[in-house]
Design an enzyme around this catalytic site. Sequence first.
Site, mmCIF file in Angstrom:
data_model
loop_
_atom_site.group_PDB
_atom_site.id
_atom_site.type_symbol
_atom_site.label_atom_id
_atom_site.label_comp_id
_atom_site.label_asym_id
_atom_site.label_seq_id
_atom_site.Cartn_x
_atom_site.Cartn_y
_atom_site.Cartn_z
ATOM 1 N N HIS A 103 0.812 -1.224 0.000
ATOM 2 C CA HIS A 103 0.000 0.000 0.000
ATOM 3 C C HIS A 103 0.846 1.275 0.000
ATOM 4 C CE1 HIS A 103 -3.472 -2.477 0.242
ATOM 5 N NE2 HIS A 103 -3.464 -2.714 1.525
ATOM 6 N N HIS A 173 -9.671 1.648 0.765
ATOM 7 C CA HIS A 173 -9.560 0.492 1.657
ATOM 8 C C HIS A 173 -10.647 0.487 2.732
ATOM 9 C CE1 HIS A 173 -7.605 -2.723 3.851
ATOM 10 N NE2 HIS A 173 -6.612 -2.757 2.997
ATOM 11 N N GLU A 308 -11.406 -3.896 -2.766
ATOM 12 C CA GLU A 308 -10.457 -2.861 -3.185
ATOM 13 C C GLU A 308 -10.206 -3.001 -4.688
ATOM 14 O OE1 GLU A 308 -6.978 -3.576 -0.538
ATOM 15 O OE2 GLU A 308 -8.473 -4.745 0.552
HETATM 16 C C1 GAL Z 1 -5.239 -5.590 2.261
HETATM 17 C C2 GAL Z 1 -4.327 -6.735 1.953
HETATM 18 C C3 GAL Z 1 -4.121 -7.531 3.228
HETATM 19 C C4 GAL Z 1 -3.612 -6.639 4.345
HETATM 20 C C5 GAL Z 1 -4.500 -5.419 4.486
HETATM 21 C C6 GAL Z 1 -3.976 -4.412 5.469
HETATM 22 O O1 GAL Z 1 -5.425 -4.812 1.119
HETATM 23 O O2 GAL Z 1 -4.895 -7.530 0.942
HETATM 24 O O3 GAL Z 1 -3.229 -8.592 3.000
HETATM 25 O O4 GAL Z 1 -2.297 -6.267 4.085
HETATM 26 O O5 GAL Z 1 -4.649 -4.768 3.255
HETATM 27 O O6 GAL Z 1 -3.902 -4.928 6.746
#
Ligand code: GAL
Length: 347
Positions: A103, A173, A308
């Site tokens: 991210h 998210h 997402e």
């Molecule tokens: C999501 C991802 C997960 C985790 C989460 C944040 O987008 O797919 O694996 O990293 O974000 O905790």
Amino acid sequence: MVTKTLFGKTVNGKSVYKYTISSSELEVSILSFGATIQSIIVKNPTPVDVVLGYDDVLSYQTQDGYLGATCGRNSNRIENAKFTLNGITYNLAVNDGKKHNLHGGNVGFSHRVWLEEEVGENFIILSLLSKHLEEGFPANLNVKVKFSLDGENLSIEYFGLSDGDTVFNPTNHSYFNLDGHDTHTGHSNLLNIYSNYLTETNEELIPTGVLVNVNGTPLDFTSFKAISKDINSSYYLIENMHGYDGNYCLSSDGKLSLCARAYSQKTGVLMSVYTDRPGVQLYTGYFLTERKGKNGATYVPNSSFCLETQVYPNAVNNPNFEGAFIKANEPFYSKTVYGFAVTKDIL
Ligand code: GAL
């Protein structure tokens, strides 16, 4: 209608504003910290807030869950936190285990204070400048995100313009629970994803390059089923992903198309997700450790879900996955819509 209030200050003393956009069906609050969706209240017949959030800036600054945030420059993982573009290898911030980039890095878009660009009758536009080599990514990138409300639809539009070739793969998210953010029962929501393929991942959640046909497997959401139905299956990918934490491949072809629907039998809220992106990550909250949320709520793992919209994870390192890069001086545009109807009949 849009109202603006001071939400609080960051630990460094920067003001964070909350913008509340209302239509007769919805009331949505957006924060300038992380260009974050803080609440989505479906107003009728009984108001229900369907996303997880916090009620103070510090919780957003220190959180690891990306609740409601705009993630960037690149959502999801980049293997070994590096990629090569135009013959140059870029080393990125390592913030996922000891190896990968997640991210956008340590201080991704989710953890920055965004500027107010424009406020209109039913929309707000937030912006930021991501500088050359921020978290390791090349080129200066100007980003704008527009949140607008039209009746029961919340649209999120992403704009980007860079002065060099780079990566841009933003997402939102939000963690949804259509029973209400504070109920812990989000996995009883029914889900339907318009996809026959999932990008297979290894145990570190990095795609192997294989696209798995989901039909007839526990990954299959081609017709409505409760998220909880197969979540404890011993299918190898469900085990690798600790529930669902994978990218479903879409065939939208760059056109805004319906990609998923979710439904609460308790509140009657039917969420429809439309996107022009090639993929959508279904994440069911395994890493979301128990924590305090807004309005006295407590959040627990495995009780909500994210959808997402994105390019396939680690696309920067896989020539078969499209859309990883943007070109210098070529405007980037993408749109995702989350619609919220209330209905007794979903079939
Ligand atoms: C999501 C991802 C997960 C985790 C989460 C944040 O987008 O797919 O694996 O990293 O974000 O905790």
